[in-house]
Design a protein around this motif. Structure first.
Motif, PDB file in Angstrom:
ATOM      1  N   LEU A  15      80.952 -68.796  56.043  1.00 59.68           N
ATOM      2  CA  LEU A  15      81.130 -70.152  55.528  1.00 59.68           C
ATOM      3  C   LEU A  15      82.575 -70.619  55.652  1.00 59.68           C
ATOM      4  CD1 LEU A  15      78.881 -70.010  52.339  1.00 59.68           C
ATOM      5  CD2 LEU A  15      78.405 -71.236  54.465  1.00 59.68           C
ATOM      6  N   ILE A  16      83.515 -69.689  55.541  1.00 60.21           N
ATOM      7  CA  ILE A  16      84.916 -70.054  55.734  1.00 60.21           C
ATOM      8  C   ILE A  16      85.139 -70.552  57.155  1.00 60.21           C
ATOM      9  CG2 ILE A  16      87.264 -69.120  55.902  1.00 60.21           C
ATOM     10  CD1 ILE A  16      86.544 -67.229  53.604  1.00 60.21           C
ATOM     11  N   GLU A  17      84.496 -69.904  58.115  1.00 58.74           N
ATOM     12  CA  GLU A  17      84.717 -70.221  59.528  1.00 58.74           C
ATOM     13  C   GLU A  17      83.845 -71.360  60.031  1.00 58.74           C
ATOM     14  OE1 GLU A  17      87.088 -68.828  61.116  1.00 58.74           O
ATOM     15  OE2 GLU A  17      87.553 -67.075  59.870  1.00 58.74           O
TER      16      GLU A  17
ATOM     17  N   ILE B 287      61.268 -63.339  33.557  1.00 56.44           N
ATOM     18  CA  ILE B 287      59.837 -63.633  33.481  1.00 56.44           C
ATOM     19  C   ILE B 287      59.438 -64.697  34.500  1.00 56.44           C
ATOM     20  CG2 ILE B 287      58.026 -64.562  31.994  1.00 56.44           C
ATOM     21  CD1 ILE B 287      59.508 -63.265  29.639  1.00 56.44           C
ATOM     22  N   HIS B 288      60.355 -65.630  34.748  1.00 60.14           N
ATOM     23  CA  HIS B 288      60.101 -66.702  35.718  1.00 60.14           C
ATOM     24  C   HIS B 288      61.065 -66.534  36.888  1.00 60.14           C
ATOM     25  CE1 HIS B 288      57.721 -68.629  32.575  1.00 60.14           C
ATOM     26  NE2 HIS B 288      58.747 -68.435  31.759  1.00 60.14           N
ATOM     27  N   GLY B 289      60.642 -66.904  38.058  1.00 59.29           N
ATOM     28  CA  GLY B 289      61.491 -66.684  39.226  1.00 59.29           C
ATOM     29  C   GLY B 289      61.505 -67.868  40.164  1.00 59.29           C
ATOM     30  N   GLN B 290      62.099 -67.655  41.325  1.00 60.43           N
ATOM     31  CA  GLN B 290      62.150 -68.683  42.361  1.00 60.43           C
ATOM     32  C   GLN B 290      62.001 -68.031  43.731  1.00 60.43           C
ATOM     33  OE1 GLN B 290      65.120 -68.103  40.610  1.00 60.43           O
ATOM     34  NE2 GLN B 290      65.454 -69.820  39.238  1.00 60.43           N
ATOM     35  N   HIS B 291      61.309 -68.711  44.619  1.00 56.85           N
ATOM     36  CA  HIS B 291      61.129 -68.265  46.002  1.00 56.85           C
ATOM     37  C   HIS B 291      62.090 -69.084  46.861  1.00 56.85           C
ATOM     38  CE1 HIS B 291      59.185 -67.626  49.917  1.00 56.85           C
ATOM     39  NE2 HIS B 291      58.518 -66.622  49.378  1.00 56.85           N
ATOM     40  N   VAL B 292      63.338 -68.611  46.941  1.00 55.03           N
ATOM     41  CA  VAL B 292      64.415 -69.378  47.569  1.00 55.03           C
ATOM     42  C   VAL B 292      64.699 -68.833  48.967  1.00 55.03           C
ATOM     43  CG1 VAL B 292      66.847 -70.038  47.386  1.00 55.03           C
ATOM     44  CG2 VAL B 292      65.415 -69.925  45.328  1.00 55.03           C
ATOM     45  N   VAL B 293      64.933 -69.731  49.914  1.00 47.37           N
ATOM     46  CA  VAL B 293      65.238 -69.317  51.284  1.00 47.37           C
ATOM     47  C   VAL B 293      66.577 -69.917  51.720  1.00 47.37           C
ATOM     48  CG1 VAL B 293      62.851 -68.977  51.994  1.00 47.37           C
ATOM     49  CG2 VAL B 293      63.880 -71.243  52.185  1.00 47.37           C
ATOM     50  N   PRO B 294      67.332 -69.187  52.565  1.00 49.84           N
ATOM     51  CA  PRO B 294      68.684 -69.625  52.983  1.00 49.84           C
ATOM     52  C   PRO B 294      68.645 -70.490  54.234  1.00 49.84           C
ATOM     53  CG  PRO B 294      68.280 -67.412  53.777  1.00 49.84           C
ATOM     54  CD  PRO B 294      67.030 -67.819  53.034  1.00 49.84           C
ATOM     55  N   LYS B 295      68.047 -71.666  54.145  1.00 50.64           N
ATOM     56  CA  LYS B 295      67.819 -72.503  55.317  1.00 50.64           C
ATOM     57  C   LYS B 295      69.118 -72.857  56.052  1.00 50.64           C
ATOM     58  CE  LYS B 295      65.333 -76.628  56.877  1.00 50.64           C
ATOM     59  NZ  LYS B 295      66.438 -77.190  57.693  1.00 50.64           N
ATOM     60  N   LYS B 296      70.140 -73.257  55.316  1.00 50.67           N
ATOM     61  CA  LYS B 296      71.386 -73.678  55.972  1.00 50.67           C
ATOM     62  C   LYS B 296      72.027 -72.535  56.748  1.00 50.67           C
ATOM     63  CE  LYS B 296      72.929 -77.691  53.324  1.00 50.67           C
ATOM     64  NZ  LYS B 296      74.023 -78.275  52.502  1.00 50.67           N
ATOM     65  N   LEU B 297      72.051 -71.358  56.167  1.00 51.36           N
ATOM     66  CA  LEU B 297      72.631 -70.212  56.861  1.00 51.36           C
ATOM     67  C   LEU B 297      71.852 -69.889  58.132  1.00 51.36           C
ATOM     68  CD1 LEU B 297      73.563 -67.712  53.992  1.00 51.36           C
ATOM     69  CD2 LEU B 297      75.143 -68.971  55.476  1.00 51.36           C
TER      70      LEU B 297
ATOM     71  N   GLY C 228      78.155 -78.640  51.152  1.00 47.48           N
ATOM     72  CA  GLY C 228      77.153 -78.875  50.116  1.00 47.48           C
ATOM     73  C   GLY C 228      76.559 -77.569  49.624  1.00 47.48           C
ATOM     74  N   ALA C 229      75.367 -77.661  49.029  1.00 54.55           N
ATOM     75  CA  ALA C 229      74.701 -76.477  48.488  1.00 54.55           C
ATOM     76  C   ALA C 229      74.299 -75.521  49.603  1.00 54.55           C
ATOM     77  CB  ALA C 229      73.474 -76.892  47.695  1.00 54.55           C
ATOM     78  N   VAL C 230      74.512 -74.227  49.365  1.00 55.17           N
ATOM     79  CA  VAL C 230      74.123 -73.180  50.316  1.00 55.17           C
ATOM     80  C   VAL C 230      73.431 -72.070  49.537  1.00 55.17           C
ATOM     81  CG1 VAL C 230      74.891 -71.529  52.053  1.00 55.17           C
ATOM     82  CG2 VAL C 230      76.136 -73.689  51.764  1.00 55.17           C
ATOM     83  N   ASN C 231      72.191 -71.776  49.891  1.00 56.22           N
ATOM     84  CA  ASN C 231      71.466 -70.687  49.248  1.00 56.22           C
ATOM     85  C   ASN C 231      71.929 -69.346  49.806  1.00 56.22           C
ATOM     86  OD1 ASN C 231      69.941 -72.452  47.705  1.00 56.22           O
ATOM     87  ND2 ASN C 231      68.237 -72.504  49.159  1.00 56.22           N
ATOM     88  N   LEU C 232      72.471 -68.498  48.950  1.00 58.69           N
ATOM     89  CA  LEU C 232      72.891 -67.157  49.356  1.00 58.69           C
ATOM     90  C   LEU C 232      71.830 -66.166  48.895  1.00 58.69           C
ATOM     91  CD1 LEU C 232      76.738 -67.192  48.631  1.00 58.69           C
ATOM     92  CD2 LEU C 232      75.536 -67.676  50.763  1.00 58.69           C
ATOM     93  N   THR C 233      70.769 -66.084  49.678  1.00 55.72           N
ATOM     94  CA  THR C 233      69.654 -65.174  49.432  1.00 55.72           C
ATOM     95  C   THR C 233      69.181 -64.623  50.760  1.00 55.72           C
ATOM     96  OG1 THR C 233      67.998 -66.950  49.614  1.00 55.72           O
ATOM     97  CG2 THR C 233      68.879 -66.502  47.405  1.00 55.72           C
TER      98      THR C 233
ATOM     99  N   ASP D  44      69.817 -71.843  59.862  1.00 52.08           N
ATOM    100  CA  ASP D  44      69.933 -72.926  60.846  1.00 52.08           C
ATOM    101  C   ASP D  44      71.275 -72.880  61.572  1.00 52.08           C
ATOM    102  OD1 ASP D  44      67.433 -73.798  60.180  1.00 52.08           O
ATOM    103  OD2 ASP D  44      68.094 -75.568  59.055  1.00 52.08           O
ATOM    104  N   ALA D  45      72.304 -72.367  60.883  1.00 53.68           N
ATOM    105  CA  ALA D  45      73.643 -72.291  61.485  1.00 53.68           C
ATOM    106  C   ALA D  45      73.832 -71.043  62.335  1.00 53.68           C
ATOM    107  CB  ALA D  45      74.710 -72.340  60.397  1.00 53.68           C
ATOM    108  N   GLY D  46      72.806 -70.177  62.392  1.00 58.04           N
ATOM    109  CA  GLY D  46      72.878 -68.996  63.241  1.00 58.04           C
ATOM    110  C   GLY D  46      73.351 -67.729  62.550  1.00 58.04           C
ATOM    111  N   PHE D  47      73.448 -67.741  61.231  1.00 52.97           N
ATOM    112  CA  PHE D  47      73.848 -66.530  60.527  1.00 52.97           C
ATOM    113  C   PHE D  47      72.723 -65.504  60.600  1.00 52.97           C
ATOM    114  CE2 PHE D  47      74.079 -63.887  56.662  1.00 52.97           C
ATOM    115  CZ  PHE D  47      75.375 -63.411  56.772  1.00 52.97           C
ATOM    116  N   THR D  48      73.076 -64.257  60.887  1.00 54.50           N
ATOM    117  CA  THR D  48      72.086 -63.185  60.942  1.00 54.50           C
ATOM    118  C   THR D  48      72.332 -62.203  59.802  1.00 54.50           C
ATOM    119  OG1 THR D  48      73.485 -61.933  62.474  1.00 54.50           O
ATOM    120  CG2 THR D  48      71.787 -63.349  63.428  1.00 54.50           C
ATOM    121  N   PHE D  49      71.276 -61.802  59.149  1.00 57.80           N
ATOM    122  CA  PHE D  49      71.354 -60.868  58.031  1.00 57.80           C
ATOM    123  C   PHE D  49      71.277 -59.435  58.544  1.00 57.80           C
ATOM    124  CE2 PHE D  49      70.186 -64.789  56.021  1.00 57.80           C
ATOM    125  CZ  PHE D  49      70.694 -64.706  54.730  1.00 57.80           C
ATOM    126  N   ASN D  50      72.157 -58.594  58.071  1.00 56.58           N
ATOM    127  CA  ASN D  50      72.058 -57.172  58.393  1.00 56.58           C
ATOM    128  C   ASN D  50      70.908 -56.509  57.645  1.00 56.58           C
ATOM    129  OD1 ASN D  50      74.228 -57.286  60.111  1.00 56.58           O
ATOM    130  ND2 ASN D  50      75.704 -56.405  58.687  1.00 56.58           N
TER     131      ASN D  50
END
Length: 309
Positions: free
Chosen positions: A221-223, A277-287, A229-234, A289-295
């Protein structure tokens, strides 16, 4: 690159500094050295003295009239949500420990002649509140109005005060998995003794991320100048609490047969239980879409790396 970081002695900040101290010079806002991260040999508590590994510790921001000296600001400071029961006094501490420093940093950025190029400011997926929806991305607007949303929403609003003067990324962070603490650290003792199991019915989703990937994402994100704006880090693969519990137990070669009923958890920890008890099904769309790959995009892979190395 000169980076000012708050919360640099916490789980995420400490790992980020250790991973990238060869690449950047860090000025860390901290009241004390943290033995797992710093030592007197690698950093000096000062206003301007520099440790030999390019880490400077400062104890306050009062001497700064602006942030012209910094290329990047990373704001991760805040009282842990899981340290104490959520009394009204504790709620105020949770809020003010985040809101005050964020507002202060935004003001200093606005007072800068040459402001930092990017401000990475903390938030959390608690912004969305409890959810039944799937694949919640950064454009989701149907937030549930509860304490976690109110805390994060105001936190983000404080940061937005400077978005006209610097690129702002709001770090909506999920459950960070690390063998050095955090949520996984709290879960390991009961699961290691064969006493672990799902929370409530286990159907609630857990949006998690490996500590290595969140550090890489911050550097990305620095680079990456086109993200703001908002970025999901999941991680891209949220799992149910039952799936998580079974995967953790399997990795530890233990059974997964002791569920924690929701009413019992509420008695034990109060309103904080709502996070589990309650959760969220969150996805990192911005990352993505920008080409970030998760190890570590999959939970099994992440747990294996954390618990066998």
């Amino acid at each position: 690159m000169n980076i000012l970081i708050t919360g640099g002695t916490g789980l995420i900040g400490g790992h980020f500094i250790k991973k990238y101290q060869h690449k950047h010079h860090f000025t860390v806002l901290s009241r004390q050295l943290h033995p797992k991260i710093f030592s007197e040999e690698t950093a000096k508590v000062s206003n301007g003295q520099q440790g030999k590994n390019a880490i400077t510790l400062i104890q306050h921001l009062e001497s700064y009239q602006n942030l012209d000296a910094f290329d990047t600001v990373i704001n991760l400071q805040g009282e842990s949500l899981a340290n104490k029961r959520w009394s009204e006094k504790q709620k105020q501490l949770l809020c003010q420990s985040r809101w005050q420093i964020t507002e202060h940093l935004a003001r200093l950025i606005n007072q800068s002649t040459s402001p930092p190029a990017v401000f990475l400011s903390g938030s959390a997926i608690g912004f969305y509140g409890r959810q039944q929806a799937l694949d919640i991305d950064e454009d989701f607007t149907g937030c549930y109005p509860e304490f976690s949303h109110e805390l994060c929403n105001t936190w983000e609003e404080k940061a937005r005060q400077c978005q006209s003067n610097t690129r702002l990324c709001l770090l909506r962070t999920g459950i960070v998995l690390s063998k050095d603490g955090g949520a996984l650290g709290k879960m390991l003792p009961p699961f290691s003794f064969g006493l672990g199991g799902p929370v409530a019915d286990g159907r609630q989703y857990m949006s998690w991320i490996h500590i290595e990937d969140i550090c890489r994402a911050l550097d990305f994100l620095i680079e990456e100048e086109n993200i703001s704006g908002a970025v999901n880090l999941t991680a891209p693969t949220p799992v149910s609490n039952l799936e998580f519990s079974r995967a953790l137990a399997k990795q530890l070669h233990r059974p997964c047969i002791f569920p924690m009923p929701g009413p019992v958890l509420k008695v034990l920890v109060g309103e904080m239980a709502e996070l589990l008890i309650h959760g969220q099904h969150v996805v990192p769309k911005k990352l993505l879409d920008a080409g970030f790959t998760f190890n570590y995009p999959a939970l099994k892979q992440a747990l294996a790396q954390l618990l066998t190395t």
